[in-house]
Each structure stands twice: as C-alpha cells, then as structure tokens.
Enzyme design. Structure first.
Site, PDB file in Angstrom:
ATOM      1  N   LYS A  53       0.841  -1.204   0.000  1.00  0.00           N
ATOM      2  CA  LYS A  53       0.000   0.000   0.000  1.00  0.00           C
ATOM      3  C   LYS A  53       0.876   1.253   0.000  1.00  0.00           C
ATOM      4  CE  LYS A  53      -3.659  -2.588   2.212  1.00  0.00           C
ATOM      5  NZ  LYS A  53      -4.283  -3.074   3.433  1.00  0.00           N
ATOM      6  N   GLN A  97      -5.119  -1.861   9.592  1.00  0.00           N
ATOM      7  CA  GLN A  97      -4.785  -3.145   8.978  1.00  0.00           C
ATOM      8  C   GLN A  97      -5.307  -4.285   9.853  1.00  0.00           C
ATOM      9  OE1 GLN A  97      -3.325  -3.669   5.879  1.00  0.00           O
ATOM     10  NE2 GLN A  97      -3.820  -5.806   6.272  1.00  0.00           N
ATOM     11  N   ASP A 120     -11.471   1.708   3.568  1.00  0.00           N
ATOM     12  CA  ASP A 120     -11.631   0.257   3.458  1.00  0.00           C
ATOM     13  C   ASP A 120     -13.093  -0.118   3.263  1.00  0.00           C
ATOM     14  OD1 ASP A 120      -9.557  -1.497   3.289  1.00  0.00           O
ATOM     15  OD2 ASP A 120      -9.188  -1.609   5.452  1.00  0.00           O
TER      16      ASP A 120
END
Ligand code: NAD
Length: 284
Positions: A53, A97, A120
């Site tokens: 990322k 994460q 997300d």
C-alpha cells in the site's frame, strides 16, 4: 478452449494512470491526498500488505503515513490514534490493517473512523449504505472484482452469480454489488449443502474461501466467468481458491493468482483515497 485472462496487473496499471492524473489535479488545487495506515503488531502478511500500500501511494503521489504500533498496544491507544487521524484535515483516508491482535476490539475501533475517511469501506454506515444501494465507500476487494468484470465488458444483469464465502469483507459486499448490478445472486458458505450444484449454475462464480484450489473444473459451468479472490500460500508459492490450470480450460474468463484481484484491491484503496480527497476538496 482456454479462458481469457482478466489481468489485474494490466487493469490496475491503467487505473493507476488515471488516478495519478486526478492526484495531480488535486495538487494544483493545493491538496495532496493523504492516507494513514495503522498497523498493530508484526504479523508478516500484514507487513507485506502495508508495504504494498505504501509503494502504491508513492507511485501515485499520495502522501502516506504508517503508524506502526507494538503488539501490546491497548485499545485506548489505538482509538486515540484513529481520533487523531479523524481530526487531521490532511488525512483523507484511514485504514486499520486487519487482523488486529486478539486482545483488541476491531469492530469498535473501525466504528470510530469517520465514514468519509473509511477507505476500506468497513464502517457500519458504509455497509448500511451499500445494502441500501446508496452512494458509499465500497470495500476494496469486492469493488476491484466488480471493476474487472465491468472493464472486460462482461454482462452482469440477469446473470446467475454465485459467491462462495460470506465474510463481511469479501463475500457479503461482493454479493451486494452483484445484486446492485441486477445479477441473480446466490451466496454459498461452509454450511451449504451440495455446493457444486450451486456453482455449476453460475455464469459468474466468485470464490472467496481461503482454501487452495478448492474450486475444481467439475464445479464450473462451461463458459463461466471465474473470479478468484483467494490468496493462499502452498509450499511458499501463492495460489488462489480455484484450480486455475484445470478451470481455465472450461471458463470463458478467469482471474489469475497472483496478478488478479489482489492487484485490484490495492488500486481500489488508492481510488477510494483519491475520491475521499476530492470530496473533501469540493466541500472546502
Ligand atoms: P473468511 O475466512 O472470513 O471467510 C471464508 C468464507 O468461506 C466463509 O464465509 C466460509 O463460510 C466459506 N467457506 C469456508 N469453507 C467452505 C467450504 N468448504 N465450502 C463453502 N464455503 C466455505 O475469509 P475472507 O476474509 O473472506 O477471505 C477469503 C479468501 O480471500 C482468503 O484466501 C483471503 O486471503 C482472500 N482475500 C483476498 C483479498 C485480495 O485482495 N485478493 C482480500 C481479502 C481476502
């Protein structure tokens, strides 16, 4: 007949090119898109994902900051980091994460991210909006899988779509997206009886299971479109949930692993971050 490859490398590179132009346009307006990634602990797979990322942000000119927090981080410290990023106008996207260490409550932590910064697409509000078919931030992996279908010009409306897997991050949002595109959707899972009876009906088959080469050729209809979301490591090599070599002889289209949906997941994270920055810029 060998299937046509839905190539995530090519599709993500094209999308990145378009996103880079959008980033440059934002910079001309004095705004640099910003992504904050919160990584707790030292899970090796998470480290790799976060590294990828970061690299994508660098390629596109997005400012990325990774907060690396120790395994022993307390809930209050994690939540304070989220609140700080929420309050920072230079941060347009926040990503925690997953998985978090077991002692942390990820649902509560994710619920604190401002829905407009939830790149997300895991926040309850975004999931609720997706369920209602409203404009929202869509989870990167299912969004990327849908993008591949659309980019290849594959008709979805009226088609039989079967999704194997009902997780909140892949299976369920994937099913909702396909439904939104007017497919007739069946969701299969670990308690489904006679799975192959369902999968053999599928014009579009999405596998999000987490079991290497689980979907075999006899489970797939001739001419189907097969989207393999799985990422599994067998003897140090990556493979998907689909027995690629056998299924490609039967399917019309197929995604490879690696180089398929995984590439699109990162591209969609960038897309969500740029879109969040654009929305913030328009509001300012
Ligand atoms: P998960 O473990 O949360 O869910 C797996 C799903 O598979 C469950 O809903 C379960 O009911 C179903 N399942 C398990 N065994 C089954 C069986 N025998 N028959 C039918 N269904 C069965 O996993 P997840 O987070 O949804 O991830 C699924 C896979 O996708 C994993 O391999 C993961 O690594 C991968 N993944 C890839 C990306 C990407 O960017 N490509 C992103 C997220 C997840």
């Amino acid at each position: 007949m060998a299937a046509q490859l839905l190539d995530g490398k090519i599709m993500s590179a094209e999308l990145e090119k378009a996103l880079k132009a959008k980033v440059e346009a934002l910079k001309e307006r004095g705004i640099t898109p910003g992504l904050t990634v919160i990584l707790v602990g030292d899970d090796p797979a998470s480290q790799t994902y976060v590294g990828n990322k970061e690299k994508a942000c660098i390629r596109l000119g997005i400012h990325s900051e990774t907060l690396r927090m120790p395994e022993s981080t307390e809930q209050s410290a994690l939540e304070a980091a989220i609140e700080k990023a929420n309050a920072d106008p230079s941060v347009h996207g926040i990503l925690v994460q997953l998985p978090l260490p077991k002692h942390l409550n990820s649902d509560h932590a994710l619920s604190l991210i401002l829905p407009e910064k939830d790149v997300d697409g895991f926040h309850d509000i975004n999931i609720g909006r997706l369920t209602r078919g409203e404009d929202c931030v869509v989870a990167c992996t299912p969004k990327g899988a849908l993008y591949m279908l659309q980019k290849a010009g594959i008709e979805i409306a009226g088609k039989e779509a079967v999704v194997i897997g009902r997780s909140n991050i892949v299976g369920k949002p994937m099913a909702l997206l396909l439904l939104q595109e007017n497919a007739t959707v069946t969701v299969c899972h670990s308690r489904t009886k006679d799975l192959a009876e369902h999968t053999r009906r599928a014009d579009i088959l999405v596998a999000a299971i987490g079991r290497p080469k689980f979907v075999t050729a006899d489970m797939v209809k001739e001419g189907a479109v097969v989207i393999d979301v799985g990422i599994n490591r067998v003897d140090g090599k990556l493979c998907g949930d689909v027995d690629f070599d056998a299924v490609k002889e039967k399917a019309a289209y197929i995604t490879p692993v690696p180089g398929g949906v995984g590439k699109m997941t990162i591209a969609m994270l960038m897309d969500n971050t740029v879109a969040a920055a654009e929305k913030a810029a328009d509001k300012a």
